[in-house]
Design a protein around this motif. Sequence first.
Motif, mmCIF file in Angstrom:
data_model
loop_
_atom_site.group_PDB
_atom_site.id
_atom_site.type_symbol
_atom_site.label_atom_id
_atom_site.label_comp_id
_atom_site.label_asym_id
_atom_site.label_seq_id
_atom_site.Cartn_x
_atom_site.Cartn_y
_atom_site.Cartn_z
ATOM 1 N N TRP A 1 -3.637 -2.098 5.458
ATOM 2 C CA TRP A 1 -2.353 -1.809 6.111
ATOM 3 C C TRP A 1 -2.535 -0.793 7.238
ATOM 4 N N ARG A 2 -3.408 0.205 7.019
ATOM 5 C CA ARG A 2 -3.674 1.173 8.088
ATOM 6 C C ARG A 2 -4.267 0.473 9.312
ATOM 7 N N MET A 3 -5.235 -0.398 9.069
ATOM 8 C CA MET A 3 -5.863 -1.113 10.174
ATOM 9 C C MET A 3 -4.868 -2.021 10.881
ATOM 10 N N LEU A 4 -3.980 -2.652 10.114
ATOM 11 C CA LEU A 4 -2.967 -3.502 10.720
ATOM 12 C C LEU A 4 -2.019 -2.656 11.571
ATOM 13 N N GLY A 5 -1.633 -1.500 11.059
ATOM 14 C CA GLY A 5 -0.778 -0.602 11.838
ATOM 15 C C GLY A 5 -1.433 -0.191 13.143
ATOM 16 N N TRP A 6 -2.718 0.156 13.079
ATOM 17 C CA TRP A 6 -3.434 0.530 14.288
ATOM 18 C C TRP A 6 -3.492 -0.646 15.258
ATOM 19 N N SER A 7 -3.717 -1.856 14.751
ATOM 20 C CA SER A 7 -3.815 -3.038 15.610
ATOM 21 C C SER A 7 -2.475 -3.332 16.293
ATOM 22 N N ALA B 1 1.107 1.438 3.925
ATOM 23 C CA ALA B 1 -0.104 2.215 3.660
ATOM 24 C C ALA B 1 0.212 3.506 2.912
ATOM 25 N N VAL B 2 1.286 4.203 3.321
ATOM 26 C CA VAL B 2 1.586 5.469 2.653
ATOM 27 C C VAL B 2 2.174 5.258 1.259
ATOM 28 N N LYS B 3 2.793 4.108 1.033
ATOM 29 C CA LYS B 3 3.238 3.805 -0.328
ATOM 30 C C LYS B 3 2.046 3.679 -1.267
ATOM 31 N N LEU B 4 1.001 3.030 -0.782
ATOM 32 C CA LEU B 4 -0.172 2.788 -1.613
ATOM 33 C C LEU B 4 -1.103 3.994 -1.668
ATOM 34 N N ASP B 5 -1.087 4.802 -0.624
ATOM 35 C CA ASP B 5 -1.980 5.965 -0.538
ATOM 36 C C ASP B 5 -1.165 7.144 -0.022
ATOM 37 N N PRO B 6 -0.383 7.762 -0.904
ATOM 38 C CA PRO B 6 0.598 8.762 -0.454
ATOM 39 C C PRO B 6 0.031 10.142 -0.188
ATOM 40 N N ASP B 7 -1.276 10.298 -0.267
ATOM 41 C CA ASP B 7 -1.862 11.626 -0.098
ATOM 42 C C ASP B 7 -2.782 11.717 1.107
ATOM 43 N N HIS B 8 -2.596 10.845 2.078
ATOM 44 C CA HIS B 8 -3.463 10.831 3.252
ATOM 45 C C HIS B 8 -2.685 11.317 4.463
ATOM 46 N N ALA B 9 -3.001 12.524 4.905
ATOM 47 C CA ALA B 9 -2.209 13.186 5.940
ATOM 48 C C ALA B 9 -2.183 12.397 7.241
ATOM 49 N N GLU B 10 -3.323 11.891 7.653
ATOM 50 C CA GLU B 10 -3.396 11.265 8.968
ATOM 51 C C GLU B 10 -2.603 9.965 9.044
#
Length: 339
Positions: free
Chosen positions: A93-99, A116-125
Amino acid sequence: MNEADSTSKSGSAPAAAAAAAGGSGRGGRIVLIAAAVLALAAGGVAVYRGGQRDAPPAALPPAPTESQAPSVDDVITKLEARLKQKPDDAEGWRMLGWSYFQTERFAEAATALKEAVKLDPDHAETYSFLGESLVLASKTEGRIPWDAKAAFDKALKLDPKDARARYFRAVGLDLAGQHRKAIDAWFALLKDTPSDAPYAEDIRAVIKNVGTRYKIPYEERLAAAQFALPSSGTATNGPAVAVGGIPGPSSAEIKAASALPKGQQEAMIRGMVDGLEAKLTKNPGNVDGWIMLLRSRMQLGEPGKAAQSLKAGLAAFRNDSASARKLREAASAIKVPNT
């Protein structure tokens, strides 16, 4: 007229890029990227200029050569198909967002990054990247949308040093008419910016433009401002720690243990190393402990386990860029694989 009054009556974004663009309204909203929008992902650093990104996030694979590079649309199609089959892939999802971001589909980028943040809620960037996408997708002029602000606030809660979120927080102050506070915030960010960062001069430019626009003295401060150490060089004591004085089984100690019967020798050494690993699993915040573990694994001839320990250590410091950098530089010094 005070600064806040000037802002509210002008109807345009009071910052460097608006002045550079020579306009208000939509041009005012572009303040959020045109002069110095920061984009940091997974330890990587890039700057957007006029909607163009100098480099992809470090979390992505190295860019292929021009002759073999797929188009962004091809990447998006493949990612969309992959995520239909595996929707719990946060990195996908992060890569898709960047794309999506690359093709200026900012609303779709924000949607992907929300997953992405739903699945990985502790990643600041990821939160700060989400905030930027929401800013650019917004039709609101002259302020940062509430959901973008919430994303930046979350990023800073997880990592107070997140440069993109810090930049936008200063933009928010500027848009609210608090130009002196915005300049102070950009100066604080400049102090933490490596001198070789691609956006270093952009921060100086936005300070200069906002200071000039609102007649706020900045010249002496800017002349005296110091950058952080270059990010391309060795900027921590990680390498020294890796080859020097942390307690632990050194090469000499391992050789001394060879006087023991083989079974006892291995049990003693591995017991020490495994015990250290168990301690770090329970309390992972000790960066020197992780370095000691890497060194021990390499001395035992276990580079694969050292690489696994490096991955675990970096995960522990995912929102502590200074410790993560120290660990990476230590790993590189002792030649842990993939560093």
